[in-house]
Design an enzyme around this catalytic site. Structure first.
Site, PDB file in Angstrom:
ATOM      1  CB  SER A 276      -5.733  -6.616   8.983  1.00  0.00           C
ATOM      2  OG  SER A 276      -4.578  -6.967   8.267  1.00  0.00           O
TER       3      SER A 276
HETATM    4  N1  SAM Z   1      -0.845  -9.022  10.631  1.00  0.00           N
HETATM    5  C1  SAM Z   1      -0.620  -7.616  10.585  1.00  0.00           C
HETATM    6  C2  SAM Z   1      -1.290  -6.892  11.721  1.00  0.00           C
HETATM    7  O1  SAM Z   1      -2.097  -7.515  12.437  1.00  0.00           O
HETATM    8  O2  SAM Z   1      -0.976  -5.731  11.948  1.00  0.00           O
HETATM    9  C3  SAM Z   1      -1.043  -7.063   9.248  1.00  0.00           C
HETATM   10  C4  SAM Z   1      -0.017  -6.172   8.681  1.00  0.00           C
HETATM   11  S1  SAM Z   1      -0.126  -5.600   7.037  1.00  0.00           S
HETATM   12  C5  SAM Z   1      -1.749  -5.784   6.466  1.00  0.00           C
HETATM   13  C6  SAM Z   1       0.850  -6.776   6.117  1.00  0.00           C
HETATM   14  C7  SAM Z   1       2.263  -6.933   6.584  1.00  0.00           C
HETATM   15  O3  SAM Z   1       2.920  -7.872   5.705  1.00  0.00           O
HETATM   16  C8  SAM Z   1       3.108  -5.661   6.540  1.00  0.00           C
HETATM   17  O4  SAM Z   1       3.657  -5.437   7.799  1.00  0.00           O
HETATM   18  C9  SAM Z   1       4.186  -5.963   5.495  1.00  0.00           C
HETATM   19  O5  SAM Z   1       5.423  -5.349   5.758  1.00  0.00           O
HETATM   20  C10 SAM Z   1       4.261  -7.482   5.585  1.00  0.00           C
HETATM   21  N2  SAM Z   1       4.851  -8.138   4.410  1.00  0.00           N
HETATM   22  C11 SAM Z   1       4.693  -7.835   3.093  1.00  0.00           C
HETATM   23  N3  SAM Z   1       5.397  -8.692   2.321  1.00  0.00           N
HETATM   24  C12 SAM Z   1       6.021  -9.565   3.178  1.00  0.00           C
HETATM   25  C13 SAM Z   1       6.895 -10.672   3.000  1.00  0.00           C
HETATM   26  N4  SAM Z   1       7.299 -11.080   1.792  1.00  0.00           N
HETATM   27  N5  SAM Z   1       7.323 -11.331   4.092  1.00  0.00           N
HETATM   28  C14 SAM Z   1       6.950 -10.945   5.344  1.00  0.00           C
HETATM   29  N6  SAM Z   1       6.121  -9.900   5.580  1.00  0.00           N
HETATM   30  C15 SAM Z   1       5.670  -9.212   4.507  1.00  0.00           C
END
Ligand code: SAM
Length: 213
Positions: A64
């Site tokens: 992000s």
């Molecule tokens: N917090 C992360 C970082 O600092 O890098 C942001 C990562 S990205 C914006 C969002 C993440 O949410 C992705 O890695 C994606 O795979 C995960 N994600 C999406 N749906 C999800 C779910 N139902 N449960 C867990 N993780 C999920």
């Protein structure tokens, strides 16, 4: 895994940028100033690590934008030792920010590739989450509830009920809600069935997807 003088300088500029965009919480700014974001990114993006932008990571996901990380973290109002659940571990950068601020962090990721990579990487930097889970964030983490705070780092088409019910009374859920564009939304649990809701404008995230992958 080098963290040079140059990286530190760029990081201080990033702190100034995030501050100029309205982030006031000194503990959040200190964490952004300390964590080597370049180490959380693919080597092809190293030169861009300290721009205030989201970037691609593995499995078609993103790390992000630092301002977004700071904004969501500020809304959580973390105190040392708070028990925090993160949905979407991704690169682990947000997890590191929470650990740096003294929270006990539980984090769920649905992409196995990212879960494995980040589980190995974070301890190497000295960030030890209480638990990293390969699973589906829509259902939260009932066995560890209740939480002082829950942060969702992907765009949720709706607010998953389990997340609201896994908050302590007084606990805060920070969640971007919407399909193409999300409204950053804060829920504060006031009672067993009472929640206060506040909205903080538009953001754009990768979608919160169902189940594991
Ligand atoms: N917090 C992360 C970082 O600092 O890098 C942001 C990562 S990205 C914006 C969002 C993440 O949410 C992705 O890695 C994606 O795979 C995960 N994600 C999406 N749906 C999800 C779910 N139902 N449960 C867990 N993780 C999920």
């Amino acid at each position: 895994m080098k963290d040079t003088f140059k990286h530190k300088g760029l990081r201080q500029q990033l702190v100034n940028t995030v501050k100029s965009k309205g982030i006031k919480d000194e503990k959040v700014l200190k964490a952004i100033g300390k964590i080597p974001r370049h180490l959380f990114m693919d080597s092809s993006f190293l030169d861009h690590s300290y721009q205030d932008k989201a970037f691609p990571i593995a499995a078609d996901q993103t790390i992000s934008q630092p301002f977004t990380v700071a904004f969501q973290t500020e809304l959580l109002q973390i105190k040392p030792n708070d028990k925090i659940l993160e949905i979407g571990t991704g690169s682990g950068y947000q997890t590191a920010v929470l650990c740096e601020m003294g929270a006990r962090v539980y984090s769920i990721e649905r992409q196995n590739e990212l879960f494995k990579k980040t589980s190995k990487f974070l301890p190497k930097l000295g960030y030890r989450a209480k638990k990293l889970v390969f699973g589906d964030g829509y259902i939260g983490l009932k066995e560890e509830a209740p939480f002082d705070g829950i942060i969702v780092t992907a765009g949720a088409p709706f607010v998953p009920k389990p997340l609201l019910s896994q908050l302590k009374i007084g606990g805060r859920l920070v969640i971007p809600v919407g399909d193409d564009v999300q409204i950053m939304t804060l829920f504060i649990r006031k009672g067993p069935k009472e929640f206060e809701q506040h909205e903080y404008g538009e953001f754009r995230f990768v979608p919160l997807l169902g189940d594991k992958n």
